[in-house]
Write a protein that holds these residues in place. Sequence first.
Motif, PDB file in Angstrom:
ATOM      1  N   ASP A 184       0.568  -1.848   0.024  1.00 56.51           N
ATOM      2  CA  ASP A 184       0.158   0.191   0.147  1.00 56.51           C
ATOM      3  C   ASP A 184       0.950   1.451  -0.277  1.00 56.51           C
ATOM      4  OD1 ASP A 184      -2.150  -1.937   0.048  1.00 56.51           O
ATOM      5  OD2 ASP A 184      -2.825  -1.604   2.235  1.00 56.51           O
ATOM      6  N   LEU A 185       2.331   0.926   0.481  1.00 58.12           N
ATOM      7  CA  LEU A 185       2.494   2.205   0.352  1.00 58.12           C
ATOM      8  C   LEU A 185       3.010   3.172  -0.771  1.00 58.12           C
ATOM      9  CD1 LEU A 185       5.240   1.235   2.670  1.00 58.12           C
ATOM     10  CD2 LEU A 185       3.836   2.801   3.417  1.00 58.12           C
ATOM     11  N   VAL A 186       3.165   2.855  -1.552  1.00 59.44           N
ATOM     12  CA  VAL A 186       2.945   3.012  -2.952  1.00 59.44           C
ATOM     13  C   VAL A 186       2.460   3.773  -3.880  1.00 59.44           C
ATOM     14  CG1 VAL A 186       4.033   0.941  -3.935  1.00 59.44           C
ATOM     15  CG2 VAL A 186       2.528   0.751  -4.261  1.00 59.44           C
ATOM     16  N   LYS A 187       1.252   3.674  -2.235  1.00 62.04           N
ATOM     17  CA  LYS A 187      -0.286   4.593  -2.986  1.00 62.04           C
ATOM     18  C   LYS A 187       0.181   5.889  -2.076  1.00 62.04           C
ATOM     19  CE  LYS A 187      -2.988   0.225  -3.210  1.00 62.04           C
ATOM     20  NZ  LYS A 187      -3.807  -0.428  -2.882  1.00 62.04           N
ATOM     21  N   ASP A 212      12.698  -4.890   1.397  1.00 65.50           N
ATOM     22  CA  ASP A 212      13.135  -3.422   0.549  1.00 65.50           C
ATOM     23  C   ASP A 212      11.641  -2.952  -0.245  1.00 65.50           C
ATOM     24  OD1 ASP A 212      15.703  -3.269   1.220  1.00 65.50           O
ATOM     25  OD2 ASP A 212      16.061  -4.247  -1.104  1.00 65.50           O
ATOM     26  N   VAL A 213      10.910  -1.808   0.131  1.00 69.02           N
ATOM     27  CA  VAL A 213      10.303  -1.468  -0.631  1.00 69.02           C
ATOM     28  C   VAL A 213      10.450  -0.274  -1.217  1.00 69.02           C
ATOM     29  CG1 VAL A 213       9.570  -0.055   1.419  1.00 69.02           C
ATOM     30  CG2 VAL A 213       7.946  -0.236  -0.279  1.00 69.02           C
ATOM     31  N   SER A 214      10.014   0.063  -2.634  1.00 72.88           N
ATOM     32  CA  SER A 214      10.208   1.428  -3.126  1.00 72.88           C
ATOM     33  C   SER A 214       9.608   2.082  -3.423  1.00 72.88           C
ATOM     34  CB  SER A 214      10.420   0.494  -4.761  1.00 72.88           C
ATOM     35  OG  SER A 214      11.443   0.466  -5.099  1.00 72.88           O
ATOM     36  N   VAL A 215       9.420   3.501  -2.587  1.00 78.64           N
ATOM     37  CA  VAL A 215       8.140   4.619  -2.680  1.00 78.64           C
ATOM     38  C   VAL A 215       8.515   5.257  -2.879  1.00 78.64           C
ATOM     39  CG1 VAL A 215       7.690   3.553  -0.167  1.00 78.64           C
ATOM     40  CG2 VAL A 215       9.528   5.121  -0.552  1.00 78.64           C
ATOM     41  N   SER A 216       8.029   6.369  -3.135  1.00 81.25           N
ATOM     42  CA  SER A 216       7.678   8.012  -3.963  1.00 81.25           C
ATOM     43  C   SER A 216       7.253   9.797  -3.926  1.00 81.25           C
ATOM     44  CB  SER A 216       7.806   8.261  -5.361  1.00 81.25           C
ATOM     45  OG  SER A 216       6.391   8.135  -5.332  1.00 81.25           O
TER      46      SER A 216
END
Length: 303
Positions: A184-187, A212-216
């Motif tokens: 959900d972090l990608v949103k 690992d998680v990719s976020v922006s």
Amino acid sequence: MSIDLNNVLIFVHSVRAGSFAEAGRRLGMPPNTVSRRVQNLEEEMGTRLLQRTTRKLSLTSAGQQFYERCATNLDDIDRARLEVSDSVLEPRGTVRVTAPADFFDYLKVEDIAHFLKLYPQVHLDFLLSDARLDLIAESIDIAFRVGPMQDSSLVARRLGNSFQYLVASPAYLSSAGMPQSLDDLVKHQCIGVPTMGEQMRWRLEGPDGPCDVSVSGRLRSSTARSQLLAARMGLGIALLPFAAVWEDLGTQRLVRILPEYHHDQGGAWVVYSSRRHLSLAVKTLMEFVAAKLASELQQQPGG
């Protein structure tokens, strides 16, 4: 030209005493030994320093010049010796410390004020920077650091674990919703450090181990303090050290997100260049801060 500094010391005492006999009494050695050592000094220097008679000693022109220089330096050494001896009993002097830019989120300024009140002869220079400064080049006594220790030439003492947690303000979560999983972090708008691309990579430890998680996000900043302020303003989710957010979590100004996940920063450490030559002021500050930080770090949830 190499000379024996002990002979210089005996020479100065002989001049001040006025005779080899009196100098010997003050120094606790036979007069003939004193005379021989001064003679050795004259041979080392290649010139006569004293005119000797049965009654007294008198300086030659060269001896007068040499005595004036040596006596002043020996007095300075003696004063330094007394100051160092005093400092064994009471911490004194300037201690240069380097630490991360957000160090006073870990150690309260009130604690530093208390330390300075306890030790009025100590002065503190704090060089706060997220860059790892060279302790030798910058004449730094001790460093407080977070993360893996990479320089094996330094002495490092671990103070405890240092974790970062996902946090956001209630206002942001009311608007954007509460994440239920890492996916959900990608949103979401995520606040992190600047990178060359649009994506930021967060490494987290969770129930199934590291991942690992990719976020922006639209806002990125290089210091934890600025990220904290942005999170308080409702600009997104931030990954921040416990020391920076524990008060906000207690007042619910911020809320912890996905509490089963955290980031292990690699420990908190106190570091110095050598076990030798640590003044009492340095040792005292190191133990004082180490105790305070260890107490703070023990309050962290384990993730």
